[in-house]
Enzyme design. Structure first.
Site, PDB file in Angstrom:
ATOM      1  CD  GLN A  87      -2.726  -1.246   2.494  1.00 58.33           C
ATOM      2  OE1 GLN A  87      -2.531  -0.474   3.431  1.00 58.33           O
ATOM      3  NE2 GLN A  87      -3.630  -2.213   2.554  1.00 58.33           N
ATOM      4  CG  HIS A 153      -2.940  -0.833   7.872  1.00 59.24           C
ATOM      5  ND1 HIS A 153      -3.584  -1.368   8.965  1.00 59.24           N
ATOM      6  CD2 HIS A 153      -3.530  -1.420   6.790  1.00 59.24           C
ATOM      7  CE1 HIS A 153      -4.495  -2.236   8.567  1.00 59.24           C
ATOM      8  NE2 HIS A 153      -4.475  -2.280   7.242  1.00 59.24           N
ATOM      9  CD  GLU A 249     -14.237   3.004  14.326  1.00 59.90           C
ATOM     10  OE1 GLU A 249     -14.382   2.095  15.143  1.00 59.90           O
ATOM     11  OE2 GLU A 249     -13.463   3.990  14.513  1.00 59.90           O
ATOM     12  CE1 TYR A 270      -9.329  -7.322   6.440  1.00 62.21           C
ATOM     13  CE2 TYR A 270      -7.175  -7.252   7.493  1.00 62.21           C
ATOM     14  CZ  TYR A 270      -8.220  -6.604   6.859  1.00 62.21           C
ATOM     15  OH  TYR A 270      -8.176  -5.252   6.659  1.00 62.21           O
TER      16      TYR A 270
END
Length: 380
Positions: A87, A153, A249, A270
């Site tokens: 990522q 992340h 959220e 997960y």
């Protein structure tokens, strides 16, 4: 100018194919979605310049200037070394509040560490040349600590408040070994960071006088925030935050607040295993304004303030990656009344970022290689 230029983008040389408009029916009327830029390589963040052109980041490490007619520049020189893995890569971009006089551009990215295989989120700023071809005087103003062997992340949204403070969202790097540091004030993992534009720490940050705490921290207990925007009426920061499997959220950030990760979540691992809370929880955890189960995988976040969609004024818009959609969050002031997935189950694009343009249309980045910038406007 921008609206007129984009209206003719079906013939722009930047496009790899004719722009095909799609019409969708929403709760407040019909809307049209049309590609205005195509051929980007895994784009992640965008910002409009005063002349109504754009800067767009590409995760492999390129910053591009996109002119108002949709033409894509060669990569801008002077970008720091980035870790393009998982990522990671070159992520968000923001302009200094005084950009028209100082031409400072801020970039978040995955920064390599001294130890092989380690990295973390960092923010650098540099001066954009008048011809839009290079950044000079580039300096790192924030480097997340610790650096870890993870490609997940990074968080990385950048946004300035009305007083000129820079807010940075960070991720907790995903691994169960690391994510517990989201609760630790001596770690930058899973935090909202608040600094001055030069990287120095404001004296009124909530943990400046807390022994052992990193003074840049504004809030903590976060997982992976990839959307951030200030409410147009209250000036409060709201973030879109990835939960685990379920439990995404929308959070209204409270100064010094603990948002609970990984102590408490509506999601699961997960694997499907539960994430069990400890027997005793802190009594000051901040509750989310909205949660989603299953996860749409939220990304960019923007509040709408324009006149093009009068029924949407004051609402928030959030990109969805797993949900492949744009989500309208119906707000009455700060109260979340509900949400609407605008494009439906058959929409194929992961939406990485969303912003309001100078023409009051909404602009969306698709997370793909090649990626697009899409323009959303009322149907004619």
């Amino acid at each position: 100018m921008f609206r007129q230029a984009l209206a003719g983008l079906a013939c722009a040389t930047a496009l790899t194919a004719p722009a095909i408009a799609q019409t969708f029916e929403t709760e407040t009327g019909s809307v049209t979605l049309v590609p205005v830029v195509e051929g980007l390589q895994s784009p992640w963040g965008m910002v409009f310049l005063p002349d109504e052109s754009m800067l767009v980041t590409e995760r492999p490490g390129n910053l591009r200037h996109v002119s108002a007619d949709g033409s894509i520049s060669d990569p801008i020189a002077g970008i720091p070394e980035v870790v393009f893995e998982g990522q990671g890569g070159l992520l968000d971009v923001a302009l200094d509040p005084e950009f028209e006089t100082n031409r400072y551009v801020y970039l978040s990215y995955a920064e390599p560490g001294d130890e092989a295989g380690t990295n973390s989120t960092a923010v650098a700023r540099g001066v954009l040349s008048d011809d839009m071809t290079q950044l000079t005087d580039v300096e790192v103003i924030f480097s997340q600590q610790p650096k870890l062997p993870s490609a997940l992340h990074f968080g990385s949204r950048l946004t300035f408040d009305n007083e000129g403070y820079l807010f940075i969202t960070t991720g907790e790097r995903s691994d169960a070994e690391f994510r517990v540091q989201a609760q630790d004030l001596d770690s930058h993992l899973g935090k909202v960071i608040r600094i001055l534009p030069d990287g120095s720490v404001p004296e009124d940050n909530p943990f400046v006088d807390t022994e052992g705490a990193l003074p840049e921290i504004w809030s903590y207990g976060h997982r992976n925030m990839q959307g951030a925007a200030f409410h147009p009426d209250t000036g409060e920061l709201w973030v879109a935050e990835h939960g685990p499997r379920g439990g995404d959220e929308l959070n209204r950030i409270v100064e010094g607040g603990n948002f609970g990760w990984p102590l408490l979540t509506e999601g699961t691992e997960y694997s499907g295993d539960p994430i069990n809370p400890p027997q005793e929880l802190p009594d000051d955890l901040v509750e989310a304004e909205r949660t989603w189960v299953p996860s749409p995988a939220p990304s960019g976040l923007a509040f709408y303030t324009g006149d093009l969609f009068p029924d949407w004024q004051g609402d928030a818009f959030m990109g969805a990656l797993a949900g492949t959609d744009l989500i309208r969050i119906d707000l009455e002031g700060e109260e979340v009344l509900g949400d609407e997935f605008l494009f439906g189950d058959d929409f194929p694009h992961r939406i990485r970022d969303v912003t309001q343009g100078p023409d009051d249309a909404l602009y969306l980045i698709t997370d793909a290689d090649p990626g697009q910038i899409l323009r959303l406007s009322p149907a004619q």
